[in-house]
Design a protein around this motif. Structure first.
Motif, PDB file in Angstrom:
ATOM      1  N   LEU A  32      65.608  81.633 -31.759  1.00 38.15           N
ATOM      2  CA  LEU A  32      64.393  82.049 -31.068  1.00 38.15           C
ATOM      3  C   LEU A  32      63.223  81.138 -31.423  1.00 38.15           C
ATOM      4  N   GLN A  37      68.084  80.739 -25.872  1.00 41.09           N
ATOM      5  CA  GLN A  37      68.678  82.041 -25.582  1.00 41.09           C
ATOM      6  C   GLN A  37      69.845  82.257 -26.539  1.00 41.09           C
ATOM      7  N   ALA A  67      63.346  90.298 -29.001  1.00 41.23           N
ATOM      8  CA  ALA A  67      64.115  89.414 -28.130  1.00 41.23           C
ATOM      9  C   ALA A  67      65.234  90.154 -27.414  1.00 41.23           C
ATOM     10  N   ARG A  72      66.144  87.795 -24.360  1.00 39.50           N
ATOM     11  CA  ARG A  72      66.405  86.496 -24.993  1.00 39.50           C
ATOM     12  C   ARG A  72      67.622  86.552 -25.908  1.00 39.50           C
TER      13      ARG A  72
END
Length: 262
Positions: A32, A37, A67, A72
Motif C-alpha cells: 500500500l 493493489q 484498504a 485496495r
C-alpha cells in the motif's frame, strides 16, 4: 521481515495460520505504501471463511482495514483462480497473473502484490511446481508484479519446502536478495544481490531468460557461488552473442570456471 521491493518473488514458510496472517499484513502495508493493489489467497482453515480472515487482517492493521474497505486489498479463493481449470496448469497461472497485473495497472495502481498460501499446490508434482515457480521469472521483470508464496511446513515436507524456496529469488530473511531487471535498452538483464543454494533454481531460470545478443550484467551482485558461476559460463557458451558484464574479481572467478571445463 525483508523490506520488499516491487518485482520481488519471495518464498516463505509458516507453521500456523497466524504466521501467514502476520506476514501478509506486513507485506500488504508495504504494498500500500508503494501504491499497489493487494490480492490475498488464504489456505485452510480460512479458504472457506474469507470474511473471517478479512476481519482477522483488519484487526491487525488499521492501514490494511482501510484498504480492505475501499478495495485496495482483496481476498480470493485459490480454487477459483490457481485451480480454475480443475487441475494444475502452469500456462493458465501465467496468463492469470499477467492479466491481473495488467488490470491493476490499468486501474491506476503501481502494480499487483500477491500473498498466497501455497497449500492449493500440496498435491502437485514437486518437479512441476519447482519448474513453475522458477519459470515465473519473466512475470516479475517489469516490477509490476510482486509476490510472496507461503509454504505451510505442516503440509509440505522439508524436502518440498527446500526445493520450492530454491525456485524463488528471495526469502523473508534475506539480507541481500537476488533481484533482476531489464535495462531501458531491452537487451541487458541486470542482476543484484546473492546467488547461492537457497535460490539456485531461480538463478538458473533467470539465466535461461537470456536471448542471443543479450548482455548479462552481474556487477551489482555481492556473491555468486560456484554453481551460479558455472551457470553463467554454460549460458555464455550455449547462447550465441551473449555478453557478460562483470567486475574484475567476478571475471577472474568466471575464468577459473572456464579453465576447469565447467
Amino acid at each position: 521481515m525483508l523490506t520488499v521491493q516491487p518485482g520481488d518473488h519471495i518464498g516463505a514458510t509458516f507453521l500456523a495460520p497466524a504466521q501467514f496472517a502476520d506476514a501478509t499484513v506486513t507485506f500488504a502495508e508495504q504494498a500500500l505504501a508503494a501504491s499497489a493493489q493487494v490480492m490475498v489467497f488464504p489456505g485452510d482453515p480460512y479458504r472457506d471463511r474469507l470474511d473471517e480472515f478479512r476481519r482477522h487482517l483488519c484487526r491487525r492493521s488499521r492501514t490494511v482495514a482501510a484498504a480492505v474497505a475501499d478495495g485496495r486489498v482483496r481476498l480470493a479463493d485459490s480454487r477459483a483462480v490457481q485451480l480454475a481449470p480443475g487441475r494444475f496448469d502452469p500456462d493458465h497461472l501465467h496468463r492469470a497473473y499477467a492479466g491481473a497485473t495488467r488490470q491493476a495497472v490499468a486501474d491506476g495502481f503501481s502494480g499487483l502484490w500477491v500473498s498466497v498460501d501455497m497449500s492449493w499446490a500440496a498435491r502437485v508434482d514437486l518437479e512441476a511446481l519447482v519448474d513453475f515457480e522458477a519459470g515465473a521469472a519473466g512475470l516479475f521483470t517489469s516490477r509490476e508484479l510482486t509476490a510472496i508464496c507461503h509454504y505451510d511446513s505442516r503440509i509440505f515436507s522439508e524436502q518440498q519446502v527446500a526445493a520450492a524456496c530454491q525456485a524463488h529469488p528471495a526469502g523473508l530473511q534475506d539480507r541481500s536478495p537476488l533481484r533482476h531487471r531489464r535495462l531501458h535498452d531491452g537487451r541487458t538483464l541486470s542482476l543484484s544481490g546473492e546467488a547461492d543454494l537457497a535460490n539456485s533454481a531461480a538463478f538458473a531460470a533467470l539465466a535461461r531468460e537470456l536471448r542471443p545478443g543479450d548482455t548479462l550484467d552481474i556487477t551489482a551482485m555481492t556473491f555468486l557461488d560456484v554453481r551460479a558461476l558455472a551457470t553463467i559460463v554454460r549460458v555464455h557458451t550455449a547462447t550465441a552473442g551473449v555478453r557478460i558484464r562483470a567486475g574484475r574479481s567476478q571475471s577472474r572467478l568466471l575464468d577459473l570456471i572456464r579453465a576447469g571445463g565447467s
